[in-house]
Design a protein around this motif. Structure first.
Motif, PDB file in Angstrom:
ATOM      1  N   UNK A 248       0.829  -1.275   0.033  1.00 59.85           N
ATOM      2  CA  UNK A 248      -0.070  -0.169  -0.103  1.00 59.85           C
ATOM      3  C   UNK A 248       0.749   1.111  -0.007  1.00 59.85           C
ATOM      4  N   UNK A 249       2.303   1.117   0.230  1.00 64.76           N
ATOM      5  CA  UNK A 249       3.056   2.197   0.167  1.00 64.76           C
ATOM      6  C   UNK A 249       2.935   2.998   1.659  1.00 64.76           C
ATOM      7  N   UNK A 250       2.568   2.422   2.495  1.00 61.33           N
ATOM      8  CA  UNK A 250       2.398   3.108   3.858  1.00 61.33           C
ATOM      9  C   UNK A 250       3.675   2.794   4.960  1.00 61.33           C
ATOM     10  N   UNK A 251       4.004   3.656   5.443  1.00 59.84           N
ATOM     11  CA  UNK A 251       5.182   3.933   6.443  1.00 59.84           C
ATOM     12  C   UNK A 251       4.501   3.279   7.746  1.00 59.84           C
ATOM     13  N   UNK A 252       5.239   2.197   8.235  1.00 64.62           N
ATOM     14  CA  UNK A 252       4.387   1.713   9.418  1.00 64.62           C
ATOM     15  C   UNK A 252       4.631   2.414  10.908  1.00 64.62           C
ATOM     16  N   UNK A 253       5.651   3.532  10.697  1.00 63.40           N
ATOM     17  CA  UNK A 253       6.123   4.434  11.734  1.00 63.40           C
ATOM     18  C   UNK A 253       5.157   5.477  12.041  1.00 63.40           C
ATOM     19  N   UNK A 268      -8.540   1.805   9.550  1.00 58.45           N
ATOM     20  CA  UNK A 268      -9.538   1.700   8.339  1.00 58.45           C
ATOM     21  C   UNK A 268      -9.860   2.704   7.285  1.00 58.45           C
ATOM     22  N   UNK A 269      -9.858   3.925   8.046  1.00 53.32           N
ATOM     23  CA  UNK A 269     -10.058   5.092   7.066  1.00 53.32           C
ATOM     24  C   UNK A 269      -8.904   5.098   6.208  1.00 53.32           C
ATOM     25  N   UNK A 270      -7.466   4.920   6.640  1.00 50.69           N
ATOM     26  CA  UNK A 270      -6.483   5.102   5.813  1.00 50.69           C
ATOM     27  C   UNK A 270      -6.612   4.010   4.829  1.00 50.69           C
TER      28      UNK A 270
END
Length: 382
Positions: A248-253, A268-270
């Protein structure tokens, strides 16, 4: 096939019993469906490989015909309300006296005993009585029944077929038949054994729709894509969740911890916003070859075209071009070989079957003339 040589009498009914008969037929059993007379068309859409005999059970001669069919067979599938067959003198006590090897399967909503045994109901009622319906549905919404799959087909038809096969296996040792009391309430509840036995693990200690596997977790849900289609996400384990975020290209931090329940709405919104940026097929390509547990939500018209399903031959077409799932599971040595032919017309095989069961040609014609049985004919499709 595994059930070759087994002869089954299926008394015509709706949904669960026809599915039970089709399962047995697909794996080799000879299934003869007993229809009522004066019926324009059968309601059985799961008649693959079956034969049809039409008998008027309001006539004593018709009851006698059905008795002969039952006592010369291995299995009877009976889907009526409690007491119907007993009134005809065709209950399990009577038939097992004449054929001690008979497997008499009684498929009903509430079973053969108890205060509700004679009550009417449908899948949603049986599911409600099983306890499972209370757990199905989105948060802050009413309980929601998932079609009529759980009680009718899984808890009913499939469990009944399992009971029949187990009774046949036991008969091979004892030589004795028995009654299979298949209750859709109990069958559905048994399917949900995991729910009961995992409550101590904390999987179901929150309200409906707010738990790990009931749409509460944002990483176990479906999402709408840019083209109006959907993908399914099941990234439960940390290593799978990590691959989901990467795709998804999301940074866990920048995100709350995966198991921070209070932050699930935000997460969920993200996910909702991110999945809406690409089409379903674009996301399929992004996650292809990964263990992110992201799959396309395929329609019934798409499933046979998916490369995995196509390579395994998971769906088949009959001679009329109608598509349906291949029988499961796959047996290596005696696999199911479902009939490719069309479903039978009501009473189409009456003459052939009665003669096979010992009726002479003149007797059959006499029964036809008296309205005890009917012989249906194929109708031209204009």
């Amino acid at each position: 096939m595994a059930l070759v040589g087994i002869r089954v009498i299926e008394l015509a009914g709706l949904a669960p019993a026809p599915f039970c008969g089709m399962v047995l037929s697909d794996f080799g059993a000879r299934v003869i469906r007993v229809d009522r007379t004066k019926v324009a068309m059968a309601m059985d859409s799961q008649a693959r490989g079956k034969q049809s005999v039409a008998i008027n059970l309001k006539k004593p001669q018709g009851v006698a015909v059905l008795r002969r069919l039952c006592i010369q067979s291995d299995v009877v599938i009976e889907p009526f309300r409690q007491g119907v067959m007993e009134k005809l003198g065709l209950g399990p006590r009577e038939l097992l006296l004449e054929n001690p090897r008979l497997i008499y399967a009684r498929l009903t909503g509430f079973g053969q005993s108890g205060p509700c045994a004679a009550s009417a109901g449908h899948d949603i009622n049986f599911l409600a009585m099983s306890g499972l319906l209370s757990m199905l549905g989105r948060s802050s919404d009413k309980p929601y029944a998932p079609l009529n799959l759980v009680a009718d087909f899984a808890g009913g038809g499939l469990m009944c077929a399992l009971g029949i096969v187990m009774a046949l296996l036991e008969r091979s040792r004892s030589g004795k038949g028995q009654v299979v009391d298949a209750s859709m309430v109990e069958g559905a509840a048994y399917l949900g054994s995991f729910m009961w036995k995992s409550r101590s693990l904390g999987l179901w200690n929150r309200p409906r729709g707010q738990n790990l596997l009931d749409s509460g977790a944002p990483f176990y849900d479906t999402y709408r894509t840019a083209d109006g289609e959907h993908v399914a996400v099941g990234a439960l384990e940390p290593q799978f969740y990590s691959q989901l975020l990467q795709g998804l290209g999301l940074d866990p931090s920048t995100l709350p911890p995966q198991m921070s329940v209070s932050d699930w709405p935000q997460l969920r919104q993200v996910f909702t916003e991110r999945f809406a940026t690409k089409t379903r097929e674009e996301w399929v390509r992004v996650f292809e070859g990964t263990d992110a547990c992201v799959t396309p939500v395929l329609s019934l018209d798409e499933v046979d075209r998916h490369p995995h399903n196509r390579e395994r031959g998971s769906f088949l077409q009959d001679s009329q071009g109608v598509e349906s799932p291949r029988p499961a599971p796959v047996l290596s040595r005696t696999p199911a070989t479902p009939s490719p032919g069309r479903d039978p017309f009501v009473g189409e095989h009456t003459r052939d079957v009665l003669q096979e069961f010992g009726y002479g040609p003149e007797e059959v014609e006499g029964l036809l003339a008296a309205g005890v049985v009917e012989c249906g004919k194929a109708r031209a499709r204009l």
